[in-house]
Motif scaffolding. Structure first.
Motif, PDB file in Angstrom:
ATOM      1  N   GLY A  77      -7.775  -6.376   2.011  1.00 15.00           N
ATOM      2  CA  GLY A  77      -8.460  -6.573   0.740  1.00 15.00           C
ATOM      3  C   GLY A  77      -9.611  -5.611   0.511  1.00 15.00           C
ATOM      4  O   GLY A  77      -9.707  -4.964  -0.539  1.00 15.00           O
ATOM      5  N   ARG A  80      -8.528  -1.905  -0.010  1.00 12.10           N
ATOM      6  CA  ARG A  80      -7.922  -1.708  -1.335  1.00 12.10           C
ATOM      7  C   ARG A  80      -9.007  -1.674  -2.415  1.00 12.10           C
ATOM      8  O   ARG A  80      -8.947  -0.863  -3.345  1.00 12.10           O
ATOM      9  N   PHE A  94      -0.375   0.464  -5.333  1.00  9.04           N
ATOM     10  CA  PHE A  94      -0.822   0.096  -3.991  1.00  9.04           C
ATOM     11  C   PHE A  94       0.347   0.247  -3.020  1.00  9.04           C
ATOM     12  O   PHE A  94       1.370  -0.422  -3.153  1.00  9.04           O
ATOM     13  N   ASP A  96       1.666   0.489   1.135  1.00  6.68           N
ATOM     14  CA  ASP A  96       1.337   0.148   2.512  1.00  6.68           C
ATOM     15  C   ASP A  96       1.566   1.357   3.414  1.00  6.68           C
ATOM     16  O   ASP A  96       2.404   2.224   3.119  1.00  6.68           O
ATOM     17  N   SER A 155       3.925  -9.313  -3.734  1.00 10.98           N
ATOM     18  CA  SER A 155       3.326  -8.290  -2.872  1.00 10.98           C
ATOM     19  C   SER A 155       2.725  -7.208  -3.776  1.00 10.98           C
ATOM     20  O   SER A 155       3.117  -7.079  -4.937  1.00 10.98           O
ATOM     21  N   PRO A 156       1.787  -6.385  -3.282  1.00 12.97           N
ATOM     22  CA  PRO A 156       1.025  -5.500  -4.183  1.00 12.97           C
ATOM     23  C   PRO A 156       1.708  -4.192  -4.548  1.00 12.97           C
ATOM     24  O   PRO A 156       1.142  -3.425  -5.339  1.00 12.97           O
ATOM     25  N   GLN A 157       2.878  -3.921  -4.013  1.00 10.97           N
ATOM     26  CA  GLN A 157       3.508  -2.618  -4.247  1.00 10.97           C
ATOM     27  C   GLN A 157       4.091  -2.553  -5.654  1.00 10.97           C
ATOM     28  O   GLN A 157       5.303  -2.632  -5.868  1.00 10.97           O
ATOM     29  N   PHE A 172      -9.269  -7.585  -5.054  1.00 14.38           N
ATOM     30  CA  PHE A 172      -8.673  -8.379  -3.985  1.00 14.38           C
ATOM     31  C   PHE A 172      -9.738  -9.199  -3.261  1.00 14.38           C
ATOM     32  O   PHE A 172     -10.842  -8.695  -3.005  1.00 14.38           O
ATOM     33  N   GLU A 180      -3.826 -12.748  -0.196  1.00 18.60           N
ATOM     34  CA  GLU A 180      -4.860 -12.149  -1.048  1.00 18.60           C
ATOM     35  C   GLU A 180      -4.239 -11.187  -2.054  1.00 18.60           C
ATOM     36  O   GLU A 180      -4.713 -11.073  -3.196  1.00 18.60           O
ATOM     37  N   ASP A 181      -3.161 -10.529  -1.674  1.00 21.47           N
ATOM     38  CA  ASP A 181      -2.485  -9.636  -2.609  1.00 21.47           C
ATOM     39  C   ASP A 181      -1.791 -10.426  -3.720  1.00 21.47           C
ATOM     40  O   ASP A 181      -1.767 -10.011  -4.883  1.00 21.47           O
TER      41      ASP A 181
END
Length: 505
Positions: A77, A80, A94, A96, A155-157, A172, A180-181
């Motif tokens: 978090g 990011r 975002f 990974d 998911s954040p992607q 985040f 959290e994402d």
């Protein structure tokens, strides 16, 4: 000379990601965006495995990469957020530090957002190294997607429009916070004027690490996880003006994030005290956040059974249900699909485990099934009329007697609408290892899916009403596939059975 505003900013939190990091950086810096259209911000979160040095090596070779080093914060978090504070692109993505993307991924997502006016674009993902991904990526039509379907991937992607992020000060949660994402993504979803999904081909490749260091693979505290799901539920409620729609979103969230712990492969490995902890937490979750009775509307029959047990705080009932589910593991294969007037007629073969759930009636099943199949064949033309459908079903059940039961679940891809149809036992193989079931689907039910593609699943059920997990129906070699009245039955790339109703009338 005026500095050009990047089209896309990519933010990558990095912690001990070698050797995966090398491919990740190569992948993002190889994007086919024009000069000045890409900036990459990587935040080294106190790595000790050489990841920081690898970032510096790439940064020395490519000015588009900015590297920030900081002490370990313990979770993605904060890194990011730090990258987000520096980002200047029209869009932000975002990524990974152990994943890769197609060379044109950022360009085609940004183009889609610009052409459609979308605030969020979801790329089709594909797992590597044995990583599984949601069926959403291969099933949902390319283009616009609703919030409830988008919530299947939090998911954040994703590609986010920066003006949405800045206007609503999205960020985040920092510290060790599960999901959290998902909190960031859920908030973006409910605020977005439009969400798109790119499904024409895979754009993002999400990895399973050999060292088992994916955050999703690490153990966690049930109470902390439950609190995170509650937070996301609150975001959905707050961002959905229609209260009933908000309740439905929360129920569907709980089906995905709560019921996952009651899957046999997960539940049966838990210690009794952990099972009891989940039931306590989830019972209270339902009491607090899901209106009484709403669980009965769950589309999947297995989910509805589990939700009812959680609502009743019935730990022993849940243990019995999940343990019994192993009796219903089976393969389901379409043997034939025909389309007489007013109905779609399917014959589906299932293997031995479903039959094993009713050994006490096994000796009488073949003879009764043969008699019931004669009744079913004669009654098929009557299934198009609702008035006669119930009477013919009761006649078949009377002739067939008790025996192993199978439900057919039809699931739409676009709206995720699910219809359950009880099968009629049609025949039993000589060695009793294979059962053939007969399903008659009236046109009026198919009309609910007009304009959509429908997938088929089977669910085993005991005579006491216990249900197994659902199984995708595959297509047997040489199985005839009927085409009539605007429907097209076909085998998918994975050789699964689907019905295309996009041109139905």
């Amino acid at each position: 000379m005026v500095d050009q505003t990047p089209l896309v900013s990519v933010i990558i939190p990095v912690y001990n990601s070698m050797p995966y990091l090398t491919q990740t950086l190569s992948s993002v810096l190889a994007q086919d965006l024009p000069d000045g259209a890409l900036e990459v911000i990587a935040v080294d979160d106190g790595s000790t495995d050489g990841s920081g040095e690898e970032l510096d090596r790439f940064a020395a070779l490519d000015a588009r990469l900015t590297v920030i080093h900081q002490p370990n914060s313990g979770w993605p978090g904060m890194p990011r957020n730090k990258g987000l504070a520096l980002a200047s692109g029209e869009f932000v993505f975002f990524m990974d530090s152990d994943d890769t993307m197609a060379p044109d991924a950022l360009r085609v997502m940004a183009q889609m957002a610009q052409e459609d006016g979308a605030d969020v674009v979801i790329p089709r993902m594909q797992g590597t190294g044995g990583r599984g991904v949601q069926g959403l990526f291969t099933k949902h039509p390319h283009g616009k997607i609703t919030v409830n379907r988008a919530m299947e991937t939090i998911s954040p992607q994703k590609l986010f429009r920066m003006s949405l992020v800045r206007q609503h000060q999205l960020g985040f949660p920092e510290g060790k916070v599960r999901l959290e994402d998902g909190m960031f993504v859920a908030r973006a979803y409910v605020l977005a004027t439009r969400i798109d999904i790119f499904t024409e081909r895979p754009l993002y490749f999400i990895a399973t690490r050999d060292d088992g260091q994916n955050i999703s693979a690490q153990s966690f505290d049930p109470a902390g996880y439950d609190q995170s799901v509650r937070t996301i539920a609150g975001i959905l409620r707050e961002g959905t003006p229609d209260a009933a729609a908000g309740d439905r979103l929360v129920l569907e969230l709980f089906q995905r994030k709560g019921l996952r712990f009651y899957a046999p492969k997960r539940w049966l490995k838990m210690k009794p005290e952990r099972q009891a902890a989940w039931i306590r937490l989830h019972h209270q979750f339902m009491q607090d956040l899901i209106p009484a009775g709403l669980e009965a509307s769950a589309a999947k029959a297995t989910d509805a059974s589990k939700l009812a047990l959680i609502r009743a705080s019935d730990l022993e009932g849940m243990r019995e249900l999940v343990s019994a589910a192993s009796q219903f593991e089976h393969a389901a294969v379409l043997a034939a699909a025909t389309a007489p007037a007013g109905v779609l007629d399917l014959k589906i073969k299932v293997n031995r485990p479903v039959a094993a759930a009713s050994r006490d009636t096994e000796k009488t099943v073949p003879a009764r099934a043969k008699a019931a199949s004669v009744v079913a064949l004669a009654a098929t033309p009557l299934q198009r009329w609702k008035l006669t459908r119930g009477a013919t079903r009761r006649l078949e059940e009377l002739v067939a007697g008790s025996g192993p039961q199978v439900l057919l679940e039809l699931s739409g891809r676009k709206k995720n609408k699910i219809t359950a149809i009880r099968g009629r036992l049609h025949s039993v193989s000589a060695d009793r290892t294979e059962l053939e079931y007969h399903f008659v689907i009236p046109d009026e039910r198919l009309r609910h899916y007009r304009g959509d593609i429908v997938d088929a699943w089977t669910v085993g059920r005991s005579e006491k009403g216990r249900l197994g997990e659902r199984v995708r129906v595959s297509v047997g070699g040489g199985a005839p596939l009927a085409h009539a009245r605007g429907l097209r039955n076909y085998a998918t790339i994975q050789n699964n059975f689907s019905i295309d109703l996009r041109k139905s009338k």
